[in-house]
Design a protein around this motif. Structure first.
Motif, mmCIF file in Angstrom:
data_model
loop_
_atom_site.group_PDB
_atom_site.id
_atom_site.type_symbol
_atom_site.label_atom_id
_atom_site.label_comp_id
_atom_site.label_asym_id
_atom_site.label_seq_id
_atom_site.Cartn_x
_atom_site.Cartn_y
_atom_site.Cartn_z
ATOM 1 N N LEU A 103 0.817 -1.211 0.000
ATOM 2 C CA LEU A 103 0.000 0.000 0.000
ATOM 3 C C LEU A 103 0.855 1.267 0.000
ATOM 4 O O LEU A 103 1.971 1.287 0.507
ATOM 5 C CB LEU A 103 -0.907 0.031 1.229
ATOM 6 C CG LEU A 103 -2.069 -0.954 1.288
ATOM 7 C CD1 LEU A 103 -2.882 -0.727 2.561
ATOM 8 C CD2 LEU A 103 -2.969 -0.834 0.057
ATOM 9 N N THR A 104 0.276 2.317 -0.550
ATOM 10 C CA THR A 104 0.885 3.643 -0.446
ATOM 11 C C THR A 104 0.464 4.306 0.856
ATOM 12 O O THR A 104 1.281 4.933 1.540
ATOM 13 C CB THR A 104 0.441 4.520 -1.626
ATOM 14 O OG1 THR A 104 0.710 3.825 -2.854
ATOM 15 C CG2 THR A 104 1.160 5.847 -1.621
ATOM 16 N N TYR A 105 -0.809 4.157 1.227
ATOM 17 C CA TYR A 105 -1.366 4.753 2.439
ATOM 18 C C TYR A 105 -2.154 3.703 3.217
ATOM 19 O O TYR A 105 -2.715 2.772 2.619
ATOM 20 C CB TYR A 105 -2.287 5.923 2.090
ATOM 21 C CG TYR A 105 -1.669 6.962 1.192
ATOM 22 C CD1 TYR A 105 -0.506 7.631 1.559
ATOM 23 C CD2 TYR A 105 -2.260 7.286 -0.027
ATOM 24 C CE1 TYR A 105 0.064 8.586 0.735
ATOM 25 C CE2 TYR A 105 -1.704 8.248 -0.866
ATOM 26 C CZ TYR A 105 -0.539 8.895 -0.480
ATOM 27 O OH TYR A 105 0.019 9.836 -1.290
ATOM 28 N N PRO A 106 -2.262 3.872 4.548
ATOM 29 C CA PRO A 106 -2.979 2.882 5.377
ATOM 30 C C PRO A 106 -4.490 3.086 5.353
ATOM 31 O O PRO A 106 -5.121 3.414 6.363
ATOM 32 C CB PRO A 106 -2.400 3.134 6.780
ATOM 33 C CG PRO A 106 -2.068 4.588 6.781
ATOM 34 C CD PRO A 106 -1.596 4.905 5.381
ATOM 35 N N VAL A 107 -5.080 2.872 4.195
ATOM 36 C CA VAL A 107 -6.525 3.027 4.010
ATOM 37 C C VAL A 107 -6.984 1.933 3.062
ATOM 38 O O VAL A 107 -6.254 1.517 2.163
ATOM 39 C CB VAL A 107 -6.868 4.438 3.457
ATOM 40 C CG1 VAL A 107 -6.231 4.684 2.099
ATOM 41 C CG2 VAL A 107 -8.373 4.670 3.416
ATOM 42 N N GLY A 108 -8.192 1.411 3.286
ATOM 43 C CA GLY A 108 -8.698 0.336 2.441
ATOM 44 C C GLY A 108 -10.205 0.301 2.440
ATOM 45 O O GLY A 108 -10.863 1.330 2.608
ATOM 46 N N LEU A 109 -10.767 -0.899 2.246
ATOM 47 C CA LEU A 109 -12.214 -1.098 2.209
ATOM 48 C C LEU A 109 -12.597 -2.213 3.177
ATOM 49 O O LEU A 109 -11.760 -3.032 3.563
ATOM 50 C CB LEU A 109 -12.674 -1.466 0.789
ATOM 51 C CG LEU A 109 -12.437 -0.439 -0.313
ATOM 52 C CD1 LEU A 109 -12.835 -1.031 -1.672
ATOM 53 C CD2 LEU A 109 -13.192 0.853 -0.049
ATOM 54 N N ILE A 110 -13.851 -2.267 3.523
ATOM 55 C CA ILE A 110 -14.375 -3.325 4.378
ATOM 56 C C ILE A 110 -14.449 -4.627 3.585
ATOM 57 O O ILE A 110 -14.554 -4.609 2.350
ATOM 58 C CB ILE A 110 -15.764 -2.915 4.931
ATOM 59 C CG1 ILE A 110 -16.140 -3.762 6.153
ATOM 60 C CG2 ILE A 110 -16.838 -2.996 3.835
ATOM 61 C CD1 ILE A 110 -17.343 -3.221 6.916
ATOM 62 N N THR A 111 -14.387 -5.780 4.258
ATOM 63 C CA THR A 111 -14.538 -7.064 3.582
ATOM 64 C C THR A 111 -15.981 -7.548 3.721
ATOM 65 O O THR A 111 -16.702 -7.133 4.635
ATOM 66 C CB THR A 111 -13.601 -8.137 4.175
ATOM 67 O OG1 THR A 111 -14.033 -8.468 5.495
ATOM 68 C CG2 THR A 111 -12.165 -7.645 4.198
ATOM 69 N N SER A 112 -16.375 -8.478 2.850
ATOM 70 C CA SER A 112 -17.712 -9.054 2.966
ATOM 71 C C SER A 112 -17.846 -9.859 4.254
ATOM 72 O O SER A 112 -18.933 -9.938 4.843
ATOM 73 C CB SER A 112 -18.012 -9.957 1.758
ATOM 74 O OG SER A 112 -17.178 -11.102 1.760
ATOM 75 N N HIS A 113 -16.746 -10.450 4.713
ATOM 76 C CA HIS A 113 -16.771 -11.203 5.973
ATOM 77 C C HIS A 113 -17.107 -10.281 7.140
ATOM 78 O O HIS A 113 -17.858 -10.658 8.050
ATOM 79 C CB HIS A 113 -15.415 -11.872 6.204
ATOM 80 C CG HIS A 113 -15.029 -12.844 5.136
ATOM 81 N ND1 HIS A 113 -15.406 -14.163 5.157
ATOM 82 C CD2 HIS A 113 -14.294 -12.688 3.997
ATOM 83 C CE1 HIS A 113 -14.921 -14.783 4.099
ATOM 84 N NE2 HIS A 113 -14.242 -13.902 3.376
ATOM 85 N N GLU A 114 -16.544 -9.084 7.138
ATOM 86 C CA GLU A 114 -16.846 -8.128 8.204
ATOM 87 C C GLU A 114 -18.311 -7.703 8.162
ATOM 88 O O GLU A 114 -18.926 -7.486 9.215
ATOM 89 C CB GLU A 114 -15.921 -6.913 8.085
ATOM 90 C CG GLU A 114 -14.486 -7.230 8.476
ATOM 91 C CD GLU A 114 -13.502 -6.109 8.186
ATOM 92 O OE1 GLU A 114 -12.620 -5.862 9.021
ATOM 93 O OE2 GLU A 114 -13.605 -5.486 7.107
ATOM 94 N N THR A 115 -18.882 -7.589 6.964
ATOM 95 C CA THR A 115 -20.301 -7.211 6.889
ATOM 96 C C THR A 115 -21.193 -8.349 7.369
ATOM 97 O O THR A 115 -22.222 -8.113 8.011
ATOM 98 C CB THR A 115 -20.697 -6.802 5.454
ATOM 99 O OG1 THR A 115 -20.625 -7.931 4.583
ATOM 100 C CG2 THR A 115 -19.807 -5.688 4.934
ATOM 101 N N TYR A 116 -20.826 -9.592 7.066
ATOM 102 C CA TYR A 116 -21.546 -10.749 7.606
ATOM 103 C C TYR A 116 -21.553 -10.687 9.136
ATOM 104 O O TYR A 116 -22.587 -10.876 9.788
ATOM 105 C CB TYR A 116 -20.860 -12.048 7.177
ATOM 106 C CG TYR A 116 -21.558 -12.834 6.093
ATOM 107 C CD1 TYR A 116 -22.728 -13.544 6.359
ATOM 108 C CD2 TYR A 116 -21.029 -12.895 4.798
ATOM 109 C CE1 TYR A 116 -23.350 -14.284 5.372
ATOM 110 C CE2 TYR A 116 -21.645 -13.631 3.804
ATOM 111 C CZ TYR A 116 -22.808 -14.337 4.092
ATOM 112 O OH TYR A 116 -23.425 -15.070 3.115
ATOM 113 N N MET A 117 -20.394 -10.462 9.705
ATOM 114 C CA MET A 117 -20.280 -10.446 11.160
ATOM 115 C C MET A 117 -21.049 -9.285 11.772
ATOM 116 O O MET A 117 -21.576 -9.380 12.884
ATOM 117 C CB MET A 117 -18.809 -10.399 11.569
ATOM 118 C CG MET A 117 -18.084 -11.694 11.246
ATOM 119 S SD MET A 117 -16.347 -11.649 11.705
ATOM 120 C CE MET A 117 -15.896 -13.371 11.434
ATOM 121 N N ALA A 118 -21.131 -8.188 11.039
ATOM 122 C CA ALA A 118 -21.884 -7.033 11.526
ATOM 123 C C ALA A 118 -23.385 -7.291 11.545
ATOM 124 O O ALA A 118 -24.122 -6.630 12.294
ATOM 125 C CB ALA A 118 -21.581 -5.813 10.665
#
Length: 866
Positions: free
Chosen positions: A769-784
């Motif tokens: 990565l260039t910067y410490p930023v990304g996107l949420i994963t589908s696994h995290e949305t399942y858990m949410a």
């Protein structure tokens, strides 16, 4: 909200005194115990009325002949009574305050059983499994409770606290004669857990019950190149837990007293042993890897080497006067040259400062026992010019069996303690022992610079362990053990004689109740907290009862969406350790956060202690109304990867080769490899641009952790699924998420290091990565609480907009690249021919574990990063 002023606190003692009665012929310790309590009451007054809490201490309990077993030995029953005349919630919390505790870490445990007898508010949650009491003084948060007003009279919460001394199935005689003195404390408000260094260290290695002694043969070898373990071994106080491994893998970096240190072990008295690693002005610095910065300077151990007495950290008689008996040689009368150096450093840097309050008078061992006293050959008298081989040589060279016990009390250097130690020191500072060097990963005369043990500094430095005296009429040759520049332990012929100059790395011991922030890694070391202020992580965990009360999700949880009033926290492992994630409805979960003039939703606490947050809108001057839905919850709508989606490589957050050039292999470090992280996709370019505009040139970037983001391109067949593929070019391919869509068992682990996107971390992550930023994963949305097959407008991730996750599903020449997105109806969704589709972008950041906040996380009073 009206804030109630705390008029006073309720504080009554449960005092436990444990005294040993040793019974001949039995291998267990026996104790007399008394638990004492009494009644008291207090009143909390607010603008709307009064709220009373009464603490009923219950009856006294006296027990005798306590030995290790599975049932409780100490039981304390008490009640908390609330009379709330207001419409506000009356919050309280329980602490188990340990005044003194000389038991070893892992020996004593507790359980709390809670009953909402008055059917009002919420009780402090019961603990399902036994929890650690630890060692030394500390305050343990039992949990938060509350009474909902008005109560219309007194309402009762009932509690039973059980104290255990479990049978481990091993010899536990090291806890003979130990004692504990403690009480229960009840306070108004909401409590937060303290991060004690001992707890963090032990929990990093799965808890005391799972930490074993080193396997047979361990000390025949140096540490492995990726080794990172904790083993246990008895010392003179009890059970010690020590670190062993390579410096890039053992996370034992700590900042204290404007200096940096490496953690060696938890001593048997619960104190924490540190070795010097350099200066750290204002407690902020880069961790030293090697070189002269890792030591306070160079010194001879003693200026003369022609007498056994010069093996002593202290010795008998004046410098230059020969010893005529072993007793005279080992009399602790004259300070060695190197002791003067460490004492001078202490007097300059620690003496008279508040830092001294954190130091423990735990012994340092200058082991002058002879080899013959351990069963070895009779070699020397230990005084004068007699050729003498010491016990350390027999243990570390002959038998390779290091020990943390110091056999002779005269050699146990302490300041004030004359029960366990010799009371000969001026200050509580010493040096490493050669046995400690051996258990950490070093070995006699075997280079270890390839595997870089965490003690290796690239320079030679002294321990305080005598090796041999091989008398030479010219210059003596008394030899102390050293760690040399190649990571070898040396003494005798290969080592330094005591009159040669070697590096000095002082050792100190922190008290058992030392509290810290940070992770222990070089980029985020532990920092000793002079005044404890709970971090965002601590506050969130305490809200759900603390780590000890948070469980894994029940079986079948992810086959459904969250309930409309769910407000839950569950735990599961990620690539760093145990992660704690939120699941439930937006109107019930208090996870609203203001940071960097933007608003966010908290998703989870990562296994490295950082807090994962997802974008929810702007917040000028850090003051705004929290968005619920709409386009304001995202930074805009964008393609996943513009036009080029006819190749499996375009499922990547980054991929190999330029756009339009076909991939011809799945993995590799060439552009033709689909998973070669060379070219950024459109979604990554978008979040990078957002970061560079909003964070890069601000002070906010210092708050952000380099915690991984997962773009999981592992094939379904690689985790046992029926479908996989080739993963490159125009070949049909099914990824791990395809398996999750049918099993409904999400994970927070990212199977392939190449898919763990980080900036600088190349040990766990890929450093792409260039910067410490990304996107949420589908696994995290399942858990949410989201699901593929169900709409869900109640979940805290629902925005009435569709937005991208970072999780690939499959590639098909017919359907092209298929990546999960959160749909505008609150379900997980896959878009066929997704190169035609625009979806929202919600950047994800990770805040460092040390972040502190104000606020309560509600929409009207969000957390605000300080």
């Amino acid at each position: 909200m009206i804030r109630l002023r705390k008029i006073n606190k309720i504080l009554k003692n449960i005092t436990m005194f444990l005294f040993l009665i040793l019974i001949l012929g039995l291998s267990y310790a026996f104790f007399e115990v008394s638990i004492i309590g009494s009644e008291s009451s207090a009143t909390i007054t607010g603008a709307g009325g009064t709220m009373d809490i009464t603490f009923d201490g219950g009856s006294n309990i006296t027990m005798s002949k306590i030995y290790p077993k599975e049932v409780a030995w100490g039981t304390k029953t008490f009640t908390v009574m609330g009379n709330n005349t207001t419409n506000l919630t009356m919050n309280y919390y329980l602490n188990l305050v340990i005044k003194t505790n000389t038991f070893s870490y892992g020996s004593l445990k507790y359980k709390l059983t809670s009953t909402n007898t008055g059917s009002n508010g919420s009780v402090v949650p019961s603990t399902i499994t036994m929890q650690e009491i630890g060692s030394g003084a500390r305050s343990i948060l039992l949990g938060n409770g509350s009474f909902s007003g008005p109560t219309n009279g007194n309402k009762v919460h009932s509690y039973t606290l059980n104290i255990y001394f479990p049978d481990t199935g091993e010899d536990q005689d090291y806890d003979n004669g130990k004692s504990i003195n403690s009480y229960i404390e009840i306070l108004e408000g909401k409590g937060t857990s303290n991060e004690y260094l001992t707890d963090v260290l032990i929990n990093n290695y799965s808890g005391a019950s799972l930490i074993t002694e080193a396997p047979s043969g361990t000390f025949d070898n140096v540490n492995g190149n990726t080794e990172n373990v904790m083993y246990k071994m008895e010392d003179d106080y009890g059970m010690s837990y020590y670190l062993r491994g390579a410096k890039n893998y053992v996370n034992n970096n700590i900042i204290f007293a404007e200096h940096q240190w490496k953690i060696l072990r938890i001593n048997g008295d619960g104190s924490i042993r540190l070795i010097y690693n350099g200066t750290c002005p204002n407690n902020s610095c880069i961790i030293n890897y090697s070189g002269t910065a890792t030591q306070i300077g160079s010194s001879a151990f003693n200026t003369n080497s022609n007498d056994n007495k010069y093996m002593g950290y202290m010795y008998g008689g004046a410098n230059g006067v020969a010893s005529t008996s072993r007793e005279q040689a080992t009399t602790n009368e004259t300070s060695s040259t190197i002791k003067i150096a460490t004492d001078t450093w202490y007097s300059t840097n620690l003496l008279g400062t508040d830092y001294e309050n954190y130091l423990s008078d735990t012994l340092f061992c200058n082991d002058r026992q002879l080899q013959s006293e351990l069963g070895g050959a009779a070699t020397g008298t230990g005084f004068g010019t007699s050729d003498t081989t010491y016990a350390t040589w027999y243990r570390l060279v002959t038998n390779k069996t290091p020990t943390l016990k110091c056999e002779l009390k005269n050699d146990r250097f302490t300041v004030s303690d004359t029960t366990m130690g010799n009371g000969s020191l001026s200050y509580p500072i010493g040096l490493l022992t050669p046995d400690e060097a051996a258990i950490s990963g070093l070995k006699y005369n075997q280079a270890n610079s390839t595997y870089r043990p965490y003690l290796d500094s690239g320079l030679s430095f002294y321990t305080m362990g005598p090796g041999v005296l091989d008398y030479d009429v010219t210059d003596g040759d008394a030899s102390i053990w050293i760690s040399d520049s190649y990571g070898k332990m040396l003494a005798g012929y290969y080592g330094l004689t005591v009159n040669y100059s070697g590096g000095v790395r002082p050792v100190i011991n922190l008290k058992p109740d030392t509290k810290i922030l940070g992770l222990g890694i070089a980029s985020n070391p532990y920092i000793v907290q002079e005044e404890y202020e709970p971090s965002l992580k601590d506050i969130i965990l305490a809200e759900y009862g603390g780590k000890e009360n948070i469980t894994e999700a029940p079986e079948g949880t992810f086959a459904n969406i969250n309930g409309s009033t769910d407000n839950l926290m569950y735990k599961t492992e990620d690539d760093y350790g145990m992660s704690y994630y939120l699941r439930g409805a937006k109107d019930y979960i208090n996870n609203n956060l203001i940071f960097a003039e933007h608003q966010w939703k908290i998703v989870r606490i990562n296994g490295d202690g950082s807090t994962r947050i997802i974008y929810n809108g702007t917040c000028p001057n850090n003051s705004c109304t929290i968005n619920s839905t709409g386009t304001s919850t995202q930074i805009g709508e964008y393609y996943w990867n513009s036009t080029y989606l006819d190749d499996a490589k375009y499922l990547g957050y980054m991929y190999g080769g330029a756009n339009g050039i076909a991939s011809t292999q799945r993995d590799g470090s060439v552009s033709a490899a689909a998973t070669y992280n060379e070219t950024s996709n459109n979604a990554k370019v978008t979040v990078d641009n957002w970061y560079s505009t909003n964070i890069l040139s601000t002070d906010y970037k210092a708050y952000i952790s380099d915690t991984l983001f997962c773009n999981d391109r592992q094939l379904g067949t690689e985790i046992g699924g029926a479908y996989g593929g080739l993963g490159y070019g125009s070949n049909d391919t099914f990824y791990v998420a395809y398996i999750t869509s049918t099993s409904h068992i999400p994970t927070l682990k990212c199977g392939l290091q190449n898919d763990r996107f980080t900036v600088d971390d190349t040990i766990i992550g890929n450093g792409a990565l260039t910067y410490p930023v990304g996107l949420i994963t589908s696994h995290e949305t399942y858990m949410a609480g989201l699901h593929e097959y169900y709409d869900n407008s109640t979940n805290y991730l629902y925005t009435n907009q569709s937005y991208w996750t970072s999780t690939p599903f499959n590639f098909s020449p017919c359907d092209n690249v298929n990546v999960y997105n959160v749909n505008n109806n609150g379900s997980l969704w896959l878009d066929r021919s997704s190169y035609l589709i625009l979806h929202g972008i919600r950047p994800v950041l990770n805040l460092k574990s040390t972040i502190t906040v104000t606020g309560t996380g509600t929409t009207t009073d969000p957390y605000v990063v300080e």
